[in-house]
Write a protein that holds these residues in place. Structure first.
Motif, PDB file in Angstrom:
ATOM      1  N   ALA A 122       0.814  -1.220   0.000  1.00  0.00           N
ATOM      2  CA  ALA A 122       0.000   0.000   0.000  1.00  0.00           C
ATOM      3  C   ALA A 122       0.844   1.266   0.000  1.00  0.00           C
ATOM      4  N   SER A 123       2.002   1.233   0.677  1.00  0.00           N
ATOM      5  CA  SER A 123       2.858   2.416   0.774  1.00  0.00           C
ATOM      6  C   SER A 123       3.629   2.702  -0.509  1.00  0.00           C
ATOM      7  N   GLY A 124       3.703   1.717  -1.393  1.00  0.00           N
ATOM      8  CA  GLY A 124       4.482   1.875  -2.612  1.00  0.00           C
ATOM      9  C   GLY A 124       5.946   1.568  -2.439  1.00  0.00           C
ATOM     10  N   GLU A 125       6.346   1.111  -1.257  1.00  0.00           N
ATOM     11  CA  GLU A 125       7.759   0.835  -1.015  1.00  0.00           C
ATOM     12  C   GLU A 125       8.281  -0.291  -1.907  1.00  0.00           C
ATOM     13  N   MET A 126       7.390  -1.205  -2.318  1.00  0.00           N
ATOM     14  CA  MET A 126       7.794  -2.284  -3.227  1.00  0.00           C
ATOM     15  C   MET A 126       7.759  -1.845  -4.683  1.00  0.00           C
ATOM     16  N   GLY A 127       7.298  -0.637  -4.939  1.00  0.00           N
ATOM     17  CA  GLY A 127       7.097  -0.207  -6.313  1.00  0.00           C
ATOM     18  C   GLY A 127       5.830  -0.834  -6.872  1.00  0.00           C
ATOM     19  N   LYS A 128       5.803  -1.036  -8.156  1.00  0.00           N
ATOM     20  CA  LYS A 128       4.652  -1.659  -8.806  1.00  0.00           C
ATOM     21  C   LYS A 128       4.742  -3.172  -8.663  1.00  0.00           C
ATOM     22  N   VAL A 129       3.670  -3.794  -8.195  1.00  0.00           N
ATOM     23  CA  VAL A 129       3.646  -5.258  -8.115  1.00  0.00           C
ATOM     24  C   VAL A 129       3.530  -5.813  -9.528  1.00  0.00           C
ATOM     25  N   LEU A 130       4.538  -6.602  -9.922  1.00  0.00           N
ATOM     26  CA  LEU A 130       4.624  -7.106 -11.293  1.00  0.00           C
ATOM     27  C   LEU A 130       4.045  -8.504 -11.449  1.00  0.00           C
ATOM     28  N   GLU A 131       4.276  -9.368 -10.461  1.00  0.00           N
ATOM     29  CA  GLU A 131       3.784 -10.741 -10.561  1.00  0.00           C
ATOM     30  C   GLU A 131       3.859 -11.427  -9.208  1.00  0.00           C
ATOM     31  N   LEU A 132       3.127 -12.522  -9.101  1.00  0.00           N
ATOM     32  CA  LEU A 132       3.187 -13.411  -7.949  1.00  0.00           C
ATOM     33  C   LEU A 132       3.811 -14.717  -8.427  1.00  0.00           C
ATOM     34  N   ARG A 133       4.655 -15.308  -7.589  1.00  0.00           N
ATOM     35  CA  ARG A 133       5.291 -16.582  -7.955  1.00  0.00           C
ATOM     36  C   ARG A 133       5.245 -17.550  -6.783  1.00  0.00           C
ATOM     37  N   GLY A 134       5.087 -18.818  -7.110  1.00  0.00           N
ATOM     38  CA  GLY A 134       5.093 -19.838  -6.083  1.00  0.00           C
ATOM     39  C   GLY A 134       5.707 -21.118  -6.591  1.00  0.00           C
ATOM     40  N   LYS A 135       6.342 -21.853  -5.690  1.00  0.00           N
ATOM     41  CA  LYS A 135       6.941 -23.140  -6.041  1.00  0.00           C
ATOM     42  C   LYS A 135       6.527 -24.186  -5.018  1.00  0.00           C
ATOM     43  N   GLY A 136       6.454 -25.413  -5.498  1.00  0.00           N
ATOM     44  CA  GLY A 136       6.211 -26.525  -4.599  1.00  0.00           C
ATOM     45  C   GLY A 136       7.477 -26.900  -3.854  1.00  0.00           C
ATOM     46  N   LYS A 137       7.359 -27.908  -3.022  1.00  0.00           N
ATOM     47  CA  LYS A 137       8.503 -28.319  -2.216  1.00  0.00           C
ATOM     48  C   LYS A 137       9.569 -29.004  -3.051  1.00  0.00           C
ATOM     49  N   GLY A 138       9.159 -29.592  -4.181  1.00  0.00           N
ATOM     50  CA  GLY A 138      10.135 -30.186  -5.085  1.00  0.00           C
ATOM     51  C   GLY A 138      10.765 -31.460  -4.576  1.00  0.00           C
ATOM     52  N   ASP A 139      10.057 -32.205  -3.730  1.00  0.00           N
ATOM     53  CA  ASP A 139      10.565 -33.503  -3.289  1.00  0.00           C
ATOM     54  C   ASP A 139       9.961 -34.586  -4.185  1.00  0.00           C
ATOM     55  N   ARG A 140       9.891 -35.819  -3.716  1.00  0.00           N
ATOM     56  CA  ARG A 140       9.405 -36.928  -4.553  1.00  0.00           C
ATOM     57  C   ARG A 140       7.959 -36.707  -5.002  1.00  0.00           C
TER      58      ARG A 140
END
Length: 394
Positions: free
Chosen positions: A168-186
Motif C-alpha cells: 500500500a505504501s508503494g515501497e515495493m514499487g509496482k507489483v509485477l507478478e506473484l510466484r510460487g513453487k512446490g517443495k520439489g521432493d518426490r
C-alpha cells in the motif's frame, strides 16, 4: 466492504492480543474427528483446543480401534466413538475439528458436522477434492448458518499485515507478478500441488483477489500427461498425475501468478515459497518457517545494485526482531485460527480463511487439471466442469 479492504482489516486484526474469554461463559464443546492410518489428526487439530481458553474437547471419533484408544488417552476423554455420526448425534458439539489429512473424507465429515447443528467447523487442508464437493458444503453451511474455517494457517500470520502495508505504501514499487513453487521432493507435480501447493495458491488469492483464469501444462518424465499416466492419488486425492507442472493464473487485481512444481528439483525444500515481485523489491514467504517472510529491497532486475539484504518481516514489522514468539507459535499450532473461528461464531461473520477461501483454492488446483486436459488452453474460473478433469482425460 470490498474484498481487499476486508482482507487488510483481517490481517491487521491478527496483530491484536489474543481474545479474552468471559470467565462466566460455559466452555465451548469441541468434538474431534480423526482417522488413524488415513490422515490421522492432521497437524495437531486434536490437541490445539487444549491451548485455547474457554474450550473443552468432549469426545473423539476414530474408525481405527488402536488410534481411538490412543486419542482417547492423549486427550484425556471419557467419551470416544468409532463412528463420527454417532458421536455428533450423542454429544451435539458446538465446534467440530475435522482432522484427517486424506481429502476424500472431508466432504462427508464436514457435511455431517453441519447437519448435526455444529456452529463452527475447523477442517484440515486440502479442503475437498472437487469444486462440486465445495459447492455442496457451501450450500449446506449457508442453509444451517455454520461457520467453516480451513486450516491454511499462514492466513493467520501477523506478517501479512506488514506485507499489506509494504504494498500500500508503494515501497515495493509496482507489483509485477506473484510466484510460487512446490517443495520439489518426490511428490513434485500433481501431489505437491494438492498437499503443499494449496498453501501457495491460497496466498495467491489473498494478494491477487479472485482468480479469473488458469492455463497449465502437466508433464510425466518430460512428456505431456496422458490418460495412461493418471492414477488414483495418495492421501485420498482422487485422479492424479504428473511429476512436473507449470501453471499461470490471471488474478482479480490484474496481476499474473505463476506456480511451478518439479519432482526432486534439487532445492532441498528451500524453493517451497511464495513471492511478490515488485519493481522496487521482493517479498518471499517460506511456508512454515521462522521468520516466515522476508523483504528484499531494491530493483530485483538491476545487477549493478550492491548485494541485497533479506529483511525479516516479523510480528513487530519489517526488519525488526521478533518480540512475540508465543504469537508466532499460536499460528503454527492453529490456536490463532481456533480463536478466530470462535470470534466468527460470536460476531456472526466469516472466519479469516473461510469455506469460500477454501473453495477458491480447490478451484485453482482443479483449474490446472482442466487446462491441461484442453492442451494447456486458458480456462475460465470458476470452472464449468465441477469435477476433476483428469478423470475424463482421453
Amino acid at each position: 466492504m470490498k474484498r481487499r479492504t476486508f482482507l487488510a482489516a483481517s490481517s491487521a486484526a491478527l496483530l491484536a492480543p489474543t481474545l479474552a474469554m468471559a470467565q462466566d461463559q460455559p466452555k465451548r464443546r469441541v468434538a474431534v474427528i480423526g482417522n488413524t492410518g488415513r490422515g490421522n489428526y492432521g497437524h495437531g487439530l486434536d490437541t490445539m483446543w487444549d491451548k485455547i481458553e474457554g474450550t473443552e474437547v468432549v469426545a473423539v471419533a476414530d474408525a481405527n480401534p488402536k488410534g481411538l484408544a490412543s486419542a482417547t488417552q492423549r486427550l484425556g476423554l471419557k467419551q470416544s466413538f468409532s463412528d463420527y455420526h454417532e458421536m455428533l448425534k450423542t454429544t451435539k458439539p458446538e465446534i467440530v475439528a475435522v482432522g484427517p489429512r486424506h481429502a476424500d473424507q472431508h466432504h462427508d465429515m464436514v457435511l455431517a458436522a453441519i447437519e448435526s447443528g455444529a456452529r463452527g467447523i475447523y477442517c484440515e487442508k486440502p479442503f475437498v477434492r472437487t469444486p462440486a464437493e465445495a459447492d455442496r458444503l457451501i450450500a449446506a453451511a449457508e442453509k444451517h448458518g455454520t461457520k467453516v474455517a480451513i486450516a491454511h494457517r499462514n492466513r493467520y500470520h501477523p506478517a501479512l499485515a506488514h506485507i499489506d502495508a509494504l504494498i500500500a505504501s508503494g515501497e515495493m514499487g509496482k507489483v509485477l507478478e506473484l510466484r510460487g513453487k512446490g517443495k520439489g521432493d518426490r511428490r513434485g507435480g500433481g501431489e505437491d500441488l494438492w498437499v503443499l501447493g494449496s498453501h501457495v495458491v491460497n496466498l495467491f488469492a489473498y494478494f491477487g483477489g479472485q482468480p479469473q483464469s488458469c492455463s497449465a501444462i502437466m508433464l510425466q518424465d518430460g512428456k505431456p500427461v496422458t490418460s495412461g499416466d493418471v492414477k488414483n492419488g495418495a492421501e485420498g486425492l482422487g485422479p492424479l498425475a504428473a511429476n512436473e507442472l507449470h501453471a499461470q493464473y490471471l488474478m482479480g487485481n490484474g496481476v499474473t501468478a505463476y506456480y511451478d512444481s518439479v519432482a526432486n528439483d534439487g532445492t532441498k525444500g528451500n524453493g517451497y515459497c511464495f513471492q511478490i515481485i515488485g519493481s522496487q523489491g521482493v517479498v518471499t514467504w517460506h511456508i512454515d518457517r521462522d521468520p516466515a517472510a522476508h523483504f528484499t529491497p531494491g530493483n530485483p532486475f538491476d545487477p549493478a545494485l550492491p548485494p541485497r539484504k533479506w529483511w525479516p518481516i516479523t510480528s513487530a514489522g519489517v526488519n525488526k526482531p521478533e518480540t512475540d514468539p508465543k504469537l508466532i507459535q499460536s499460528v503454527h499450532n492453529h490456536v490463532r485460527a481456533g480463536i478466530d473461528l470462535i470470534a466468527a461464531i460470536d460476531e456472526d461473520r466469516a472466519p479469516i480463511c473461510d469455506i469460500h477461501e477454501g473453495a477458491t483454492t480447490i478451484e485453482m488446483i482443479c483449474g490446472v487439471f482442466a487446462s491441461h486436459c484442453q492442451n494447456g488452453q486458458r480456462v475460465a474460473l470458476p470452472l464449468k466442469n465441477r469435477g476433476n478433469a483428469l478423470a475424463e482425460l482421453s
